[in-house]
Write an enzyme that holds these catalytic residues in place. Structure first.
Site, PDB file in Angstrom:
ATOM      1  N   LYS A   1       8.598   2.189  -3.918  1.00 55.88           N
ATOM      2  CA  LYS A   1       9.014   1.958  -2.539  1.00 55.88           C
ATOM      3  C   LYS A   1      10.420   1.358  -2.479  1.00 55.88           C
ATOM      4  O   LYS A   1      10.961   0.930  -3.504  1.00 55.88           O
ATOM      5  CB  LYS A   1       7.982   1.045  -1.858  1.00 55.88           C
TER       6      LYS A   1
ATOM      7  N   TYR B   1       1.337   8.267   5.641  1.00 52.84           N
ATOM      8  CA  TYR B   1       0.352   7.225   5.950  1.00 52.84           C
ATOM      9  C   TYR B   1      -0.508   7.622   7.149  1.00 52.84           C
ATOM     10  O   TYR B   1      -0.862   6.759   7.963  1.00 52.84           O
ATOM     11  CB  TYR B   1       1.053   5.892   6.222  1.00 52.84           C
TER      12      TYR B   1
ATOM     13  N   ASN C   1       5.179  -4.247  -1.764  1.00 49.88           N
ATOM     14  CA  ASN C   1       4.397  -4.337  -3.008  1.00 49.88           C
ATOM     15  C   ASN C   1       4.779  -3.245  -3.999  1.00 49.88           C
ATOM     16  O   ASN C   1       3.986  -2.857  -4.844  1.00 49.88           O
ATOM     17  CB  ASN C   1       2.902  -4.335  -2.689  1.00 49.88           C
TER      18      ASN C   1
ATOM     19  N   HIS D   1       3.221   2.851  -4.541  1.00 47.96           N
ATOM     20  CA  HIS D   1       2.093   3.540  -3.922  1.00 47.96           C
ATOM     21  C   HIS D   1       1.483   4.445  -4.979  1.00 47.96           C
ATOM     22  O   HIS D   1       2.204   5.066  -5.753  1.00 47.96           O
ATOM     23  CB  HIS D   1       2.561   4.402  -2.741  1.00 47.96           C
TER      24      HIS D   1
ATOM     25  N   GLU E   1      -1.083  14.576  -0.789  1.00 50.58           N
ATOM     26  CA  GLU E   1       0.219  13.902  -0.872  1.00 50.58           C
ATOM     27  C   GLU E   1       1.211  14.684  -1.741  1.00 50.58           C
ATOM     28  O   GLU E   1       2.407  14.744  -1.423  1.00 50.58           O
ATOM     29  CB  GLU E   1       0.030  12.473  -1.411  1.00 50.58           C
TER      30      GLU E   1
HETATM   31  P1  IDP Z   1      -2.692   0.565  -1.289  1.00 47.19           P
HETATM   32  O1  IDP Z   1      -1.203   0.869  -1.240  1.00 47.19           O
HETATM   33  O2  IDP Z   1      -2.982  -0.542  -2.279  1.00 47.19           O
HETATM   34  O3  IDP Z   1      -3.543   1.789  -1.488  1.00 47.19           O
HETATM   35  P2  IDP Z   1      -3.447   0.568   1.547  1.00 47.19           P
HETATM   36  O4  IDP Z   1      -4.588  -0.231   2.104  1.00 47.19           O
HETATM   37  O5  IDP Z   1      -3.597   2.049   1.478  1.00 47.19           O
HETATM   38  O6  IDP Z   1      -3.079  -0.069   0.123  1.00 47.19           O
HETATM   39  O7  IDP Z   1      -2.181   0.204   2.450  1.00 47.19           O
HETATM   40  C1  IDP Z   1      -1.001   0.961   2.360  1.00 47.19           C
HETATM   41  C2  IDP Z   1       0.188   0.020   2.332  1.00 47.19           C
HETATM   42  O8  IDP Z   1       0.264  -0.670   3.560  1.00 47.19           O
HETATM   43  C3  IDP Z   1       0.110  -1.083   1.274  1.00 47.19           C
HETATM   44  O9  IDP Z   1       0.523  -0.678  -0.007  1.00 47.19           O
HETATM   45  C4  IDP Z   1       1.039  -2.130   1.860  1.00 47.19           C
HETATM   46  O10 IDP Z   1       2.413  -1.785   1.631  1.00 47.19           O
HETATM   47  C5  IDP Z   1       0.746  -1.985   3.352  1.00 47.19           C
HETATM   48  N1  IDP Z   1      -0.301  -2.909   3.807  1.00 47.19           N
HETATM   49  C6  IDP Z   1      -1.615  -2.791   3.636  1.00 47.19           C
HETATM   50  N2  IDP Z   1      -2.303  -3.806   4.204  1.00 47.19           N
HETATM   51  C7  IDP Z   1      -1.350  -4.590   4.741  1.00 47.19           C
HETATM   52  C8  IDP Z   1      -1.402  -5.819   5.479  1.00 47.19           C
HETATM   53  O11 IDP Z   1      -2.465  -6.378   5.758  1.00 47.19           O
HETATM   54  N3  IDP Z   1      -0.224  -6.346   5.868  1.00 47.19           N
HETATM   55  C9  IDP Z   1       0.976  -5.749   5.589  1.00 47.19           C
HETATM   56  N4  IDP Z   1       1.074  -4.599   4.916  1.00 47.19           N
HETATM   57  C10 IDP Z   1      -0.073  -4.028   4.489  1.00 47.19           C
END
Ligand code: IDP
Length: 138
Positions: free
Chosen positions: A13, A53, A116, A119, A130
């Site tokens: 990212k 997304y 984070n 992805h 995807e």
């Molecule tokens: P993942 O990337 O670990 O599969 P997902 O639940 O699919 O997690 O969420 C997609 C992305 O959305 C996450 O990687 C993160 O960047 C963001 N995200 C998920 N939950 C939160 C949250 O509670 N607050 C802020 N960003 C979030």
């Protein structure tokens, strides 16, 4: 007997690019034994973020997530290897970098729930969707 290879879609990212962590993160996937099938540095618009997304667009956390993933170049990749979907998610670690286990990419390098770094597709079906979205010629 060798298992059939699997492909998964990985994004490094915009925070990974901005922080100069692309080499570190990619080397972890390579060192694990996954192969690079496709790799592209790309800046995406809101429409592409919405497609990627699609399952999250109605969530409260989505608008700032969309701003973040469109905020600068990211690296999109297809990685291949035995159980690549699960292996990449294990290397990535838990979504929230503050809670992700040390040794994982997020656990070692991120202190954020949103920024984070990586992805990884969450299932073989998501990987197929995807990969077709990001690399339609593959
Ligand atoms: P993942 O990337 O670990 O599969 P997902 O639940 O699919 O997690 O969420 C997609 C992305 O959305 C996450 O990687 C993160 O960047 C963001 N995200 C998920 N939950 C939160 C949250 O509670 N607050 C802020 N960003 C979030």
């Amino acid at each position: 007997m060798s298992s059939p290879s699997q492909r998964t879609l990985v994004l490094l990212k915009p925070d990974a690019v901005r922080r100069g962590l692309v080499g570190d993160v990619l080397s972890r996937f390579e060192a694990k034994g996954l192969s690079l099938v496709a790799l592209e540095l790309r800046t995406i618009d809101a429409a592409m973020a919405d497609r990627h997304y699609a399952e999250h667009v109605e969530r409260d956390f989505y608008p700032p997530l969309r701003d973040f993933v469109t905020s600068g170049p990211l690296l999109a990749a297809v990685l291949e290897g035995d159980e690549a979907v699960e292996v990449v998610r294990a290397l990535n670690g838990a979504t929230d970098g503050r809670k992700a286990a040390p040794g994982t990419i997020r656990g070692d390098l991120s202190l954020s729930n949103r920024e984070n770094l990586v992805h990884g597709s969450d299932s073989p079906e998501s990987a197929e969707r995807e990969i077709a979205l990001w690399f339609p010629t593959l």
